[in-house]
Enzyme design. Structure first.
Site, short mmCIF file in Angstrom:
data_model
loop_
_atom_site.label_atom_id
_atom_site.label_comp_id
_atom_site.label_asym_id
_atom_site.label_seq_id
_atom_site.Cartn_x
_atom_site.Cartn_y
_atom_site.Cartn_z
CB SER A 13 32.65 -13.19 9.72
OG SER A 13 31.84 -13.66 8.66
CG ASP A 180 34.32 -17.81 1.96
OD1 ASP A 180 33.69 -16.81 1.54
OD2 ASP A 180 34.55 -18.01 3.16
CG HIS A 183 33.91 -14.89 4.95
ND1 HIS A 183 33.62 -16.24 4.93
CD2 HIS A 183 33.43 -14.40 6.12
CE1 HIS A 183 33.00 -16.57 6.06
NE2 HIS A 183 32.87 -15.47 6.79
#
Length: 202
Positions: A13, A180, A183
């Protein structure tokens, strides 16, 4: 024969971030920042950029899609960023099929040996939590070492993203690198992009 080089970025991601919502398929991430920097400083010949990041991916997922997403695209440069989820899932027990360092090294080696790109770039996994002493960052150490060992073994370019992040956190820097713990914030993406560009221009 293509008239310009093809740069392909693959990972989880952190690489994907926003690419599925982006009409260009790049996203709002370090890949875009690298592309934009090269557009300014290396406009001719400007490479084609392809982002093949997918959220949640581990090294096992890259193995499953390597032929379709990498080999079939015949890139001139492949940049690989993988390893965060291999460790992160050990922390929250999302599943029982963890990819431990020995398997990570074996599978990563298989990917390298399948790839016929002119240049293969290995990016160190970044961080898990913005505390250098966190359990996640301690568990990441052998994965970071494996990336460097493979780069040395195959004489590939390594991007020291983990080291760059730890250096920033140990100051400490004035802005967060993540939103977080994993990310990227815009600052984290910028640090990844700068570290990549510096590694490639050595």
């Amino acid at each position: 024969m293509r008239d310009r080089a093809r740069y392909l970025f693959i990972g989880d991601s952190i690489t994907e971030w926003g690419r599925f919502e982006d009409s260009e398929g790049i996203g709002e991430n370090y890949v875009r920042m690298i592309r934009d920097d090269l557009a300014i400083h290396l406009p001719h010949p400007f490479p084609e950029f392809i982002n093949r990041g997918i959220g949640g991916n581990r090294i096992t997922d890259l193995v499953e899609r390597w032929h379709t997403d990498v080999i079939a695209n015949q890139p001139d440069l492949v940049s690989i960023s993988i390893g965060i989820n291999d460790v992160w899932r050990q922390l929250d027990n999302q599943d029982m099929e963890h990819v431990y360092p020995n398997d990570y090294a074996k599978l990563y080696r298989e990917l390298i040996e399948q790839t016929r790109a002119q240049k293969i770039v290995l990016m160190e996994p970044t961080i898990i939590d913005e505390d250098p002493q966190s359990k996640g960052n301690q568990l990441l150490k052998p994965y970071v070492e494996i990336v460097n060992q493979l780069a040395e073994e195959y004489q590939l370019t390594v991007v020291p993203t983990h080291q760059a992040f730890l250096k920033y956190l140990n100051r400490p820097g004035p802005l967060p690198l993540t939103i977080d713990g994993v990310h990227m914030s815009s600052t984290g993406n910028r640090l990844m992009a700068l570290t990549w560009l510096q590694a490639l221009t050595k």
